[in-house]
Design an enzyme around this catalytic site. Structure first.
Site, PDB file in Angstrom:
ATOM      1  N   GLY A 156       0.976  -1.032  -0.254  1.00  0.00           N
ATOM      2  CA  GLY A 156       0.023  -0.094   0.096  1.00  0.00           C
ATOM      3  C   GLY A 156       0.965   0.719   0.216  1.00  0.00           C
ATOM      4  N   HIS A 157       1.413   0.909   0.686  1.00  0.00           N
ATOM      5  CA  HIS A 157       2.745   2.530   0.887  1.00  0.00           C
ATOM      6  C   HIS A 157       3.438   2.450  -0.607  1.00  0.00           C
ATOM      7  CE1 HIS A 157       2.892   1.215   5.605  1.00  0.00           C
ATOM      8  NE2 HIS A 157       2.657   2.656   5.245  1.00  0.00           N
ATOM      9  N   GLY A 178      -3.280   7.287   1.466  1.00  0.00           N
ATOM     10  CA  GLY A 178      -4.246   6.257   1.456  1.00  0.00           C
ATOM     11  C   GLY A 178      -5.488   6.286   2.204  1.00  0.00           C
ATOM     12  N   LYS A 215      -7.778   4.115   2.398  1.00  0.00           N
ATOM     13  CA  LYS A 215      -7.705   3.266   3.955  1.00  0.00           C
ATOM     14  C   LYS A 215      -8.057   3.652   5.161  1.00  0.00           C
ATOM     15  CE  LYS A 215      -6.076   0.061   6.599  1.00  0.00           C
ATOM     16  NZ  LYS A 215      -5.322   0.711   8.019  1.00  0.00           N
ATOM     17  N   ASP A 216      -7.241   5.569   5.814  1.00  0.00           N
ATOM     18  CA  ASP A 216      -7.508   5.930   6.745  1.00  0.00           C
ATOM     19  C   ASP A 216      -8.215   7.150   5.794  1.00  0.00           C
ATOM     20  OD1 ASP A 216      -6.217   4.759   8.498  1.00  0.00           O
ATOM     21  OD2 ASP A 216      -4.803   4.965   7.347  1.00  0.00           O
ATOM     22  N   VAL A 239      -5.594  -0.277  -1.052  1.00  0.00           N
ATOM     23  CA  VAL A 239      -4.743  -1.794  -1.649  1.00  0.00           C
ATOM     24  C   VAL A 239      -5.435  -3.171  -0.772  1.00  0.00           C
ATOM     25  CG1 VAL A 239      -2.438  -3.267  -2.339  1.00  0.00           C
ATOM     26  CG2 VAL A 239      -2.503  -0.107  -2.576  1.00  0.00           C
ATOM     27  N   SER A 290      -0.161  -2.068   8.392  1.00  0.00           N
ATOM     28  CA  SER A 290       1.407  -2.457   8.962  1.00  0.00           C
ATOM     29  C   SER A 290       0.203  -3.575  10.042  1.00  0.00           C
ATOM     30  CB  SER A 290       1.370  -1.960   9.618  1.00  0.00           C
ATOM     31  OG  SER A 290       2.208  -0.715   8.442  1.00  0.00           O
ATOM     32  N   ARG A 291      -0.721  -2.594  10.477  1.00  0.00           N
ATOM     33  CA  ARG A 291      -1.153  -3.686  11.731  1.00  0.00           C
ATOM     34  C   ARG A 291      -2.508  -4.951  11.511  1.00  0.00           C
ATOM     35  NH1 ARG A 291      -3.398   1.839  13.702  1.00  0.00           N
ATOM     36  NH2 ARG A 291      -2.224   2.119  15.229  1.00  0.00           N
TER      37      ARG A 291
END
Ligand code: PAF
Length: 278
Positions: free
Chosen positions: A33-34, A144, A146-147, A173, A183-184
């Site tokens: 994703g990063h 992203g 996602k957040d 992603v 990451s979690r």
């Protein structure tokens, strides 16, 4: 690739960069994703700077700041492969020296959803991003989807404080089974990892209902909760259908809606979202 540890050195390096600069702020422990953010930045700019900083001010006292996964050497290798120009990796004392006490507050939208469960979280995010933007002075910064609430907060801060950069939002992603990369995710044991696919199933349920003509937000929230409750390892924190800008809960979906959720699997709390567009 330059590895830069101090604010002074980062500012000096930035002064030498000619053309457009893209910036990817991260807390490290990088995943695909990063890297997609980095690739977007590389495509749209002459230079790309990434930062790695596990920002203590965005973690609550009972949250996972100490346990947050860290592996800077692995991150450097990944960023080097992506041909990033510089990585800014300051220590906490560099970013928050003794006497630091100026904060960026983005108002009401930081009190809803994640903000209601994690008081102070967005004050920490808005403050560190403001500092990072001032240090790196990028033309564009990449975040992203996602957040989603973080993105809404950052866009508001940039707009309200007349900052001179563009925020570029990049689609989430996902793993092959739909789980959003985070990451979690490394905290999940194999059973929890399998169970976590329920987030994507619940979001897909919302998407299907909406595509089929359902605009009653309560019915969509209800169906999502029913889907998640079928998974015994999942504990719902919230399921929300809200206005994409104000993040206020909607009764009827008559404009773009952010469908988001936060669910716990054991000690791991995951978030995810989709946007329903008119
Ligand atoms: O999304 C993150 O990794 C962090 O919240 C950010 C934007 C790097 C600020 O610490």
């Amino acid at each position: 690739m330059e590895i830069v540890k101090t604010i002074g050195d980062m500012k000096a390096l930035r002064r030498q960069m000619r053309g457009q600069v893209g910036f990817v702020p991260t807390m490290g422990y990088l995943h695909e994703g990063h890297l997609v953010l980095v690739r977007n930045s590389r495509k749209g700019n002459d230079h790309t700077v990434a930062s790695i900083f596990v920002n203590p001010t965005q973690f609550g006292p009972k949250e996972d700041f100490t346990a947050y996964p860290r592996d800077p050497e692995r991150d450097f290798a990944m960023l080097e492969r992506e041909e990033v120009d510089a990585v800014f990796i300051p220590g906490a004392g560099e970013m928050y020296p003794p006497g630091f006490d100026t904060w960026v507050e983005a108002g009401k939208i930081t009190e809803r959803l994640e903000g209601a469960v994690r008081p102070g979280h967005f004050r920490g995010v808005a403050t560190v991003c403001t500092k990072l933007f001032n240090i790196v002075e990028p033309d564009r910064a990449y975040f992203g989807q996602k957040d989603a609430q973080q993105v809404t907060v950052i866009i508001k801060v940039v707009r309200d404080l007349d900052m001179n950069l563009e925020i570029v939002v990049v689609p989430t992603v996902r793993e092959a089974d739909g789980l959003a990369m985070s990451s979690r995710n490394v905290y999940l044991n194999p059973m929890e990892r399998k169970a976590a696919v329920i987030l994507w199933k619940a979001l897909s349920t919302a998407d299907k209902l909406w595509a089929g003509g359902e605009s009653n937000a309560d019915r969509i929230r209800g169906e999502m909760m029913t889907t998640i409750e079928k998974e015994p390892l999942a504990v719902i924190d919230y399921v929300s259908v809200a206005d994409t800008e104000t993040l206020e809960e909607l009764e009827v979906i008559n404009r773009a809606a952010l469908v988001s959720l936060a669910v716990k699997f054991g000690r791991t709390r995951l978030i995810d979202n989709i946007v329903l567009k008119k």
